[in-house]
Write an enzyme that holds these catalytic residues in place. Structure first.
Site, short mmCIF file in Angstrom:
data_model
loop_
_atom_site.label_atom_id
_atom_site.label_comp_id
_atom_site.label_asym_id
_atom_site.label_seq_id
_atom_site.Cartn_x
_atom_site.Cartn_y
_atom_site.Cartn_z
N ARG A 1 18.73 -5.34 16.76
CA ARG A 1 17.42 -4.73 16.61
C ARG A 1 16.85 -4.77 15.19
O ARG A 1 15.81 -4.17 14.94
CB ARG A 1 17.44 -3.28 17.11
CG ARG A 1 17.81 -3.20 18.59
CD ARG A 1 17.71 -1.82 19.12
NE ARG A 1 16.31 -1.42 19.12
CZ ARG A 1 15.91 -0.18 19.31
NH1 ARG A 1 16.78 0.78 19.49
NH2 ARG A 1 14.64 0.11 19.30
N ASP A 2 17.51 -5.46 14.25
CA ASP A 2 16.95 -5.57 12.90
C ASP A 2 17.40 -6.88 12.24
O ASP A 2 17.79 -6.90 11.08
CB ASP A 2 17.37 -4.37 12.05
CG ASP A 2 16.56 -4.26 10.76
OD1 ASP A 2 15.41 -4.75 10.73
OD2 ASP A 2 17.07 -3.68 9.80
N ILE A 3 17.32 -7.97 13.00
CA ILE A 3 17.68 -9.26 12.43
C ILE A 3 16.59 -9.66 11.45
O ILE A 3 15.42 -9.74 11.81
CB ILE A 3 17.83 -10.35 13.53
CG1 ILE A 3 18.98 -10.01 14.46
CG2 ILE A 3 18.00 -11.73 12.92
CD1 ILE A 3 20.34 -10.11 13.87
N ASN B 1 19.62 -9.19 6.19
CA ASN B 1 20.82 -8.80 6.93
C ASN B 1 21.72 -9.99 7.29
O ASN B 1 22.66 -9.83 8.06
CB ASN B 1 20.43 -8.04 8.19
CG ASN B 1 19.82 -6.70 7.87
OD1 ASN B 1 20.04 -6.15 6.80
ND2 ASN B 1 19.03 -6.18 8.79
#
Length: 82
Positions: free
Chosen positions: A63-65, A69
């Site tokens: 949910r936060d690619i 990251n």
């Protein structure tokens, strides 16, 4: 594979913490050096997809690619973090 490893952790009391390997850089910091280099982009992206595929098999959605990251030491040592 291609997921950052947790070496040690403290989950029993606040503050909760974890320890992971140190990586040389993030994809965010490397973006300008990979633009237009199809072979490099393909290699890095393949590692990212391997990590995401593994997470999905384990029923985990990131949910936060984003480029910050994606950590790497080399184009062959790439992990998804965060």
């Amino acid at each position: 594979p291609n997921i950052v490893k947790v070496i040690t952790k403290g989950l029993d009391s606040s503050p909760i913490w974890f320890n992971m390997p140190l990586y040389r850089t993030s994809l965010k910091q490397e973006l300008l050096s990979v633009v237009g280099k199809t072979e490099r982009v393909t290699k890095i992206f393949s590692h990212v997809l391997n990590g995401v595929e593994y997470a999905h098999r384990e029923k985990v959605l990131h949910r936060d690619i984003k480029s910050a990251n994606i950590l790497l030491n080399t184009d062959d040592e790439v992990v998804v973090a965060d």
